[in-house]
Design a protein around this motif. Structure first.
Motif: not given
Lengths: 225, 225
Positions: A128-129, A177, A181, B178, B180-182, B184-190, B193-194
């Motif tokens: 989303r960047r 997540a 992930g 888990l 990695y998903g967290l 990545r969600m941070l890095v990708d700007g998710h 939305s939460w």
DNA sequence: CAATAAATGTAATCAATGATTACATGATTG
DNA sequence: CAATCATGTAATCATTGATTACATTTATTG
């Protein structure tokens, strides 16, 4: 250059054989070609100019429809998200069991399956960047709809006393997540480090998903497997 | 890495005021400047030429030390991974409790903390399509070491009868997915939305991690919280 | 120590890309 | 029909990754 310049705009029926000065549907075709480029060559293969080439127009033409590359990629993401969402909705509709946790699992499986079969499209809607997520009502809406479905299923699960944890919002973030992930690990090429062969990725993902869902429910062990 | 092997090109002491024809340490400085560019401007800000500019050399100079951009980025990833791994090792060393699941949780927290504080560096070591991960022994080794530590902790947990599931390899993949998903969600700007504010991200991640770990253990509910 | 080779830097250049500007063409409509 | 707007092209620019020929410094060696 090489192509003749037939000065006829109309007649762009299904045949689409004759390019004209005015393309007639350039915006949508650019999105389509960008999706094709992503599918065939990965994210690096997607460029405004390549999409223009495939569409048979000049390098500057796309900028009549998109102010910059990010806006084009946002439109691409919108189409990809539409397909993504449609597949998840279909999977949920096809899940006959009414156990909310099984329905959540069905969503997760559809999510992972789509990401596995459309890795670059998944990458586009995920980064989303590189897109203007906030500026796209469609992206926000479809994303919110998926979340709302899971939210409703979690509420139902809670009402049936299935959940071990009370904080449903937290469960929802954890679930997202986990699948995110897994999908990202696939897209980013992490599975080779985990001795998971390509052919086993689908099964591994399914088992990880089951493990996670099992960890959420209270006591009842899953019947199968 | 602090020590510069001064090849005596030109008195490049701490002052570094006098550029010489031969830089003396260009390879390492390019990596350092690339890390700085990533930190300050995100992945898009990292270019071979920008690193060369910051190092005070010509645009072609980097190609004496790296055959192409990917090789430079791989070297950057190696340094980032070294720091990442060092921080995880430190966190584990500082965890006094010997409960293996708590030690795993400590690793997860360090993982998430580093990713949160170094998002672009995390992105660089994660996107294994943009670096030559397989061609770097250092990257493979450090990654394998982290995995081995978790593997040992899971084995111990299993021996103590803490685990609800027997397939430790699956647990390990799930755990990695888990965190990695967290990250990545941070890095990708998710997270926007939460409805998770920036200030709450750290706490939310910690709670999600706890929720997951709790789902792995057999019965004993965690004492705190 | 001087000649020579190797390492390492520069200058010039190329192709691809995102983007802008001026202009051309075609479609729409009063 | 003519004015106007939408949509395409041509030409051009800056940035970037990359290559080639050449320059300079360092290392080696007779």
């Amino acid at each position: 250059m090489s192509t003749v310049k037939p000065t006829r705009t109309g007649d762009r029926q299904a045949g689409e054989g004759s390019p004209a000065y005015h393309h007639g549907n350039l915006r949508e075709e650019l999105v389509e070609q960008a999706l094709k480029l992503a599918e065939e060559g990965g994210l690096l293969a997607v460029s405004v100019r390549a999409a223009a080439r495939l569409a048979g127009v000049s390098p500057a033409a796309p900028f009549r429809h998109f102010p910059d590359k990010m806006t084009l990629m946002t439109a691409v993401a919108e189409e990809a998200m539409r397909r993504f969402r449609a597949e998840i909705a279909l999977a949920l509709a096809q899940e006959v069991d009414d156990d909310p946790m099984l329905r959540i699992r069905a969503i997760g499986r559809a999510y992972l399956d789509w990401a596995r079969r459309n890795p670059t499209h998944f990458e586009i809607i995920s980064s989303r960047r590189s897109i203007d997520f906030d500026g796209s009502p469609s992206l926000g809406r479809e994303n919110a709809e998926i979340q709302a479905q899971i939210e409703a299923l979690l509420l139902e699960a809670a009402q049936r006393g299935l959940l071990r944890c009370n904080d449903r919002h937290l469960i929802q973030i954890a679930a997202r997540a986990l699948v995110y992930g897994l999908a990202r690990m696939l897209v980013d090429g992490h599975f080779p480090s985990w001795q998971v062969a390509d052919a086993d990725i689908e099964g591994t993902m399914a088992k990880v998903l089951d493990l996670f869902v099992d960890g959420l429910v209270k006591e009842r062990p899953r019947p199968e497997l």
